[in-house]
Scaffold this active site. Structure first.
Site, mmCIF file in Angstrom:
data_model
loop_
_atom_site.group_PDB
_atom_site.id
_atom_site.type_symbol
_atom_site.label_atom_id
_atom_site.label_comp_id
_atom_site.label_asym_id
_atom_site.label_seq_id
_atom_site.Cartn_x
_atom_site.Cartn_y
_atom_site.Cartn_z
ATOM 1 N N ASN A 73 0.831 -1.216 0.000
ATOM 2 C CA ASN A 73 0.000 0.000 0.000
ATOM 3 C C ASN A 73 0.864 1.266 0.000
ATOM 4 O O ASN A 73 0.628 2.178 -0.784
ATOM 5 C CB ASN A 73 -0.928 0.001 1.218
ATOM 6 C CG ASN A 73 -2.064 1.003 1.059
ATOM 7 O OD1 ASN A 73 -2.675 1.098 -0.003
ATOM 8 N ND2 ASN A 73 -2.322 1.766 2.098
ATOM 9 N N TYR A 117 6.671 -0.582 8.870
ATOM 10 C CA TYR A 117 5.993 0.698 8.591
ATOM 11 C C TYR A 117 7.027 1.795 8.323
ATOM 12 O O TYR A 117 6.981 2.481 7.292
ATOM 13 C CB TYR A 117 5.076 1.082 9.763
ATOM 14 C CG TYR A 117 4.659 2.522 9.745
ATOM 15 C CD1 TYR A 117 3.922 3.046 8.679
ATOM 16 C CD2 TYR A 117 5.013 3.389 10.789
ATOM 17 C CE1 TYR A 117 3.554 4.385 8.652
ATOM 18 C CE2 TYR A 117 4.638 4.726 10.770
ATOM 19 C CZ TYR A 117 3.917 5.219 9.709
ATOM 20 O OH TYR A 117 3.567 6.546 9.683
ATOM 21 N N HIS A 150 -3.647 4.891 19.283
ATOM 22 C CA HIS A 150 -2.875 6.037 19.780
ATOM 23 C C HIS A 150 -3.237 6.385 21.221
ATOM 24 O O HIS A 150 -4.383 6.257 21.642
ATOM 25 C CB HIS A 150 -3.099 7.259 18.876
ATOM 26 C CG HIS A 150 -2.474 7.103 17.524
ATOM 27 N ND1 HIS A 150 -3.180 7.231 16.348
ATOM 28 C CD2 HIS A 150 -1.211 6.801 17.166
ATOM 29 C CE1 HIS A 150 -2.372 7.030 15.327
ATOM 30 N NE2 HIS A 150 -1.158 6.767 15.791
HETATM 31 P P1 NAD Z 1 -5.500 7.690 8.494
HETATM 32 O O1 NAD Z 1 -5.546 6.203 8.396
HETATM 33 O O2 NAD Z 1 -6.550 8.370 9.314
HETATM 34 O O3 NAD Z 1 -5.522 8.326 7.046
HETATM 35 C C1 NAD Z 1 -5.019 7.700 5.892
HETATM 36 C C2 NAD Z 1 -6.043 7.903 4.778
HETATM 37 O O4 NAD Z 1 -5.548 7.342 3.565
HETATM 38 C C3 NAD Z 1 -7.373 7.208 5.067
HETATM 39 O O5 NAD Z 1 -8.448 8.081 4.770
HETATM 40 C C4 NAD Z 1 -7.359 5.998 4.129
HETATM 41 O O6 NAD Z 1 -8.679 5.598 3.767
HETATM 42 C C5 NAD Z 1 -6.531 6.522 2.965
HETATM 43 N N1 NAD Z 1 -5.805 5.490 2.204
HETATM 44 C C6 NAD Z 1 -4.957 4.541 2.682
HETATM 45 N N2 NAD Z 1 -4.459 3.793 1.677
HETATM 46 C C7 NAD Z 1 -4.993 4.297 0.521
HETATM 47 C C8 NAD Z 1 -4.859 3.979 -0.857
HETATM 48 N N3 NAD Z 1 -4.078 2.972 -1.281
HETATM 49 N N4 NAD Z 1 -5.545 4.702 -1.766
HETATM 50 C C9 NAD Z 1 -6.357 5.727 -1.374
HETATM 51 N N5 NAD Z 1 -6.522 6.076 -0.085
HETATM 52 C C10 NAD Z 1 -5.846 5.376 0.844
HETATM 53 O O7 NAD Z 1 -4.054 8.066 9.029
HETATM 54 P P2 NAD Z 1 -3.523 9.435 9.662
HETATM 55 O O8 NAD Z 1 -3.317 9.235 11.109
HETATM 56 O O9 NAD Z 1 -4.343 10.573 9.178
HETATM 57 O O10 NAD Z 1 -2.091 9.511 8.985
HETATM 58 C C11 NAD Z 1 -1.906 10.133 7.720
HETATM 59 C C12 NAD Z 1 -0.478 9.965 7.264
HETATM 60 O O11 NAD Z 1 0.400 10.506 8.238
HETATM 61 C C13 NAD Z 1 -0.058 8.507 7.070
HETATM 62 O O12 NAD Z 1 0.659 8.430 5.860
HETATM 63 C C14 NAD Z 1 0.833 8.217 8.254
HETATM 64 O O13 NAD Z 1 1.843 7.308 7.898
HETATM 65 C C15 NAD Z 1 1.421 9.572 8.566
HETATM 66 N N6 NAD Z 1 1.779 9.742 9.987
HETATM 67 C C16 NAD Z 1 0.825 9.786 10.960
HETATM 68 C C17 NAD Z 1 1.186 9.966 12.300
HETATM 69 C C18 NAD Z 1 0.157 10.068 13.409
HETATM 70 O O14 NAD Z 1 0.545 10.334 14.567
HETATM 71 N N7 NAD Z 1 -1.136 9.888 13.149
HETATM 72 C C19 NAD Z 1 2.542 10.080 12.637
HETATM 73 C C20 NAD Z 1 3.499 10.009 11.627
HETATM 74 C C21 NAD Z 1 3.102 9.865 10.303
HETATM 75 N N1 UDP Z 2 0.701 3.765 24.789
HETATM 76 C C1 UDP Z 2 0.303 3.186 25.984
HETATM 77 N N2 UDP Z 2 -0.942 2.630 26.050
HETATM 78 C C2 UDP Z 2 -1.800 2.624 24.994
HETATM 79 C C3 UDP Z 2 -1.388 3.225 23.776
HETATM 80 C C4 UDP Z 2 -0.128 3.783 23.715
HETATM 81 O O1 UDP Z 2 1.054 3.166 26.961
HETATM 82 O O2 UDP Z 2 -2.911 2.061 25.116
HETATM 83 C C5 UDP Z 2 2.045 4.367 24.705
HETATM 84 C C6 UDP Z 2 2.947 3.747 23.660
HETATM 85 O O3 UDP Z 2 3.581 2.590 24.154
HETATM 86 C C7 UDP Z 2 3.925 4.898 23.408
HETATM 87 C C8 UDP Z 2 3.057 6.156 23.601
HETATM 88 O O4 UDP Z 2 1.905 5.716 24.337
HETATM 89 O O5 UDP Z 2 4.916 4.896 24.397
HETATM 90 C C9 UDP Z 2 2.582 6.783 22.301
HETATM 91 O O6 UDP Z 2 2.020 5.732 21.513
HETATM 92 P P1 UDP Z 2 1.182 6.016 20.187
HETATM 93 O O7 UDP Z 2 0.739 4.685 19.660
HETATM 94 O O8 UDP Z 2 0.132 7.034 20.485
HETATM 95 O O9 UDP Z 2 2.216 6.709 19.203
HETATM 96 P P2 UDP Z 2 3.686 6.220 18.696
HETATM 97 O O10 UDP Z 2 4.661 6.928 19.576
HETATM 98 O O11 UDP Z 2 3.743 4.744 18.763
HETATM 99 O O12 UDP Z 2 3.710 6.756 17.293
#
Ligand code: NAD
Ligand code: UDP
Length: 335
Positions: free
Chosen positions: A93, A142, A190
């Protein structure tokens, strides 16, 4: 007027980007296959195309219809433990999706991409805070899939002049302040949304993963960035490329670390709820401490995050949660 194409615009971060772009007067189109996203999260003023980034026929159709000045690419899978069990799902993906996207961009002469990268590309840091120039040695598929995507963009830049900005997010949290959009993942993994599920009585207790790390209180330390601040950096990055600057990578974080126990205490304060919690074993693949050096984004992109306090960040997530106790209440595939 030219259009910004947001891939993954129905997801948590993507939906905030779409909303913010529209607020700032951009014309926006969204591509999302709704595998984890929500149709209802997408601002009505954006044109929505349901489909998969890896489906080149579909994607070419979107690029034929739209006059695209730049792409924001959020579409990916992002659950670390799942990636350990199903690595190929992530390379397919995320990494294959990037190849497909760049081929279509090149064919249509679209030369700008803002990319969701992650702190997970660094792996276990050798030094804190983590700088953009530090080694990238991911400890899970990932992070590896995202690092590969960064590298693929670099070579597509060399060959085709497609300019990219890789934004390496630390821990993204919170919601739009009016509570109209927010985080709704199934399953939720999260920390903050899980804590708030406990606060709302939907979960019995929080399990804190690991109490024996070499940190101030033994629990993991993370760097939290508010989602609207985070998406603002994407808009600045797009304008930076439009001004003719070269490809680059930036950390997005607050440069401040909070332990899991501190986050729990902050959430207790914000919600006024007891929030029962217990210590649990370490979660596989968790680095002890992740804190970003994020002065580069502040200096070069002129990024000025508005939130500098985790309680304020948690408050925006709690507001979304209270206004939308069932999230988007739709039936997306992952539910
Ligand atoms: P999310 O799952 O809420 O959003 C991802 C979106 O992409 C979804 O709407 C999903 O339906 C769509 N999608 C996935 N695969 C697809 C495909 N092949 N074609 C079309 N649509 C597709 O995730 P998020 O938390 O909003 O994260 C967004 C981006 O940010 C991701 O790339 C993730 O790796 C990156 N990211 C997120 C975090 C975080 O803390 N949430 C941290 C670091 C990086
Ligand atoms: N965490 C936790 N309990 C939970 C979910 C997350 O203790 O139910 C901890 C996790 O081990 C990490 C921190 O919270 O130390 C943040 O985790 P999250 O998955 O939100 O983000 P990450 O840092 O993995 O991107």
């Amino acid at each position: 007027m030219m259009t910004v194409l947001v891939l993954g615009g129905a997801g948590y971060i993507g939906s905030h980007a779409v909303d913010r772009l529209i607020q700032k007067g951009y014309d926006v189109a969204v591509v999302d296959n709704l595998v984890t996203g929500h149709r209802a999260a997408v601002n009505d003023k954006a044109r929505f195309y349901e489909g998969d980034v890896r489906d080149q026929k579909f994607l070419n159709g979107v690029f034929d219809k739209e006059d695209i000045e730049g792409v924001m690419h959020f579409a990916a899978f992002s659950i670390v433990p799942e990636s350990m069990e199903k690595p190929l799902k992530y390379f397919d993906n995320n990494t294959t999706g990037m190849v497909s996207l760049l081929e279509v961009m090149n064919k249509h002469n679209v030369k700008r991409i803002i990319f969701s990268s992650t702190a997970a590309t660094y792996g276990e840091p050798k030094q804190i805070p983590i700088k953009e120039t530090d080694p990238q040695i991911p400890t899970n598929p990932y992070g590896e899939s995202k690092l590969m995507m960064e590298k693929i963009m670099r070579w597509a830049d060399e060959a085709y002049g497609i300019k990219f900005i890789a934004l390496r997010y630390f821990n993204v949290a919170g919601a739009k302040e009016d509570g109209s959009i927010g985080e709704d993942h199934h399953p939720e993994t999260h920390l903050i949304p899980i804590i708030l599920q406990v606060a709302a009585g939907e979960r019995k207790e929080l399990s804190i993963f690991g109490g024996d790390y070499p940190t101030k209180d033994g629990t993991n330390v993370r760097d939290y960035v508010q989602v609207v601040d985070l998406v603002d950096a994407h808009i600045l990055a797009l304008e930076y490329l439009k001004a003719g600057h070269d490809s680059d990578a930036f950390n997005l974080g607050s440069s401040t670390g909070f332990s899991n126990k501190e986050m729990l205490e902050a959430a207790r304060k914000v919600t006024g709820k007891e929030i029962p919690a217990k210590m649990a074993p370490r979660r596989a693949g968790d680095p002890s401490t992740l804190i970003a050096a994020s002065d580069k984004a502040r200096k070069v992109l002129n990024w000025q995050p508005q939130f500098d306090n985790v309680e304020d960040i948690i408050r925006t997530a709690w507001n979304w949660k209270q206004k939308n106790p069932a999230g988007y209440d739709d039936q997306n595939e992952a539910k």
